[in-house]
Design an enzyme around this catalytic site. Structure first.
Site, PDB file in Angstrom:
ATOM      1  N   SER A 113       0.834  -1.199   0.000  1.00 12.23           N
ATOM      2  CA  SER A 113       0.000   0.000   0.000  1.00 12.23           C
ATOM      3  C   SER A 113       0.878   1.262   0.000  1.00 12.23           C
ATOM      4  O   SER A 113       1.624   1.483  -0.944  1.00 12.23           O
ATOM      5  CB  SER A 113      -0.960  -0.063   1.193  1.00 12.23           C
ATOM      6  OG  SER A 113      -1.987   0.872   1.062  1.00 12.23           O
ATOM      7  N   ASP A 167     -10.220  -4.369  -4.498  1.00  9.42           N
ATOM      8  CA  ASP A 167      -9.594  -3.514  -3.484  1.00  9.42           C
ATOM      9  C   ASP A 167     -10.479  -2.274  -3.274  1.00  9.42           C
ATOM     10  O   ASP A 167     -10.720  -1.512  -4.201  1.00  9.42           O
ATOM     11  CB  ASP A 167      -8.192  -3.104  -3.961  1.00  9.42           C
ATOM     12  CG  ASP A 167      -7.375  -2.427  -2.876  1.00  9.42           C
ATOM     13  OD1 ASP A 167      -7.956  -1.680  -2.064  1.00  9.42           O
ATOM     14  OD2 ASP A 167      -6.145  -2.622  -2.850  1.00  9.42           O
ATOM     15  N   HIS A 198      -7.987  -5.401  -0.248  1.00 10.93           N
ATOM     16  CA  HIS A 198      -6.724  -4.711   0.039  1.00 10.93           C
ATOM     17  C   HIS A 198      -5.902  -5.592   0.981  1.00 10.93           C
ATOM     18  O   HIS A 198      -5.947  -5.437   2.200  1.00 10.93           O
ATOM     19  CB  HIS A 198      -7.028  -3.345   0.674  1.00 10.93           C
ATOM     20  CG  HIS A 198      -5.864  -2.403   0.684  1.00 10.93           C
ATOM     21  ND1 HIS A 198      -5.270  -1.934  -0.476  1.00 10.93           N
ATOM     22  CD2 HIS A 198      -5.185  -1.815   1.703  1.00 10.93           C
ATOM     23  CE1 HIS A 198      -4.287  -1.100  -0.162  1.00 10.93           C
ATOM     24  NE2 HIS A 198      -4.209  -1.024   1.155  1.00 10.93           N
TER      25      HIS A 198
END
Length: 214
Positions: A113, A167, A198
């Site tokens: 991320s 996601d 995610h």
């Protein structure tokens, strides 16, 4: 010696004169223990070092840079802080090399991320320092690269990028721009998608581990 970032380390089980380094960069609101849970599964000749982001968000949560919301709930990133963290990671890498017998020709950034977004920024700004990037659930943010990055030599850089198709945090459409962007710079890129949100699925972990070994 106190280094610029707090970190966890798994020393290599197979000691060489110089060992490769795998530096883990966690996501927004997480900490250095998150990705470090992978460490025992990673190849035994690596130093596996997981860094803690510099901005404390309380309760064991940290960020590489702030993510702000406007009145319409639009998210925007603090690019100034992101560039500062980019430079901090580079300084931290230099400190690690000075502290441990690391093979400077075999340094891998693995980010999730926000950590993936910064991994791109570090590697494209300083490809002479980084050989491989594993970018999980991130995207390319060109404003946080160094200004003249396009003049760099990317011939030794290899990137593995992956994303979940559902996601909810970072849309897969953002990640899908990665491959064309890197192709345009003639960077060796492997891009994969998985039917998850995610996070990192077991299949994704298995695939990037295999990619690392090749």
């Amino acid at each position: 010696m106190k280094l610029s970032l707090e970190y966890l380390i798994r020393e290599p089980k197979i000691k060489l004169d110089k060992n490769p380094l795998l530096l883990l960069l966690h996501g927004y609101g997480s900490n250095e223990e998150d990705l470090f849970s992978f460490a025992s599964e990673l190849p035994e000749e690596y130093y596996v070092i997981s860094a803690r982001a510099p901005h404390n968000m309380q309760y064991g949560s940290y960020a590489w840079y702030a993510i702000n919301f406007d009145a319409n709930q639009n998210k925007f990133s603090d690019d100034v802080q992101a560039r500062e963290s980019r430079d901090l990671i580079i300084r931290f890498l230099d400190e690690l090399i000075a502290t441990y017998p690391i093979d400077t020709h075999n340094i891998i950034l693995t980010g999730f991320s926000q950590g993936a977004i910064l991994s791109y920024a570090v590697a494209l700004s300083h490809p002479e320092k980084i050989q491989k990037v594993v970018a999980l659930s991130g995207y390319i943010s060109e404003p946080i690269f160094e200004e003249n990055y396009k003049n760099n030599d990317f011939s030794n850089l290899k990137i593995y990028a992956s994303h979940g198709t559902v996601d909810q945090v970072i849309p897969v459409d953002w990640a899908r721009k990665t491959k064309p962007f890197l192709d345009n710079l003639n960077i060796n890129i492997t891009y994969k998608e998985y039917p998850i949100g995610h996070g990192v699925s077991p299949q994704n972990f298995y695939d990037f581990k295999n990619w690392l070994l090749n």
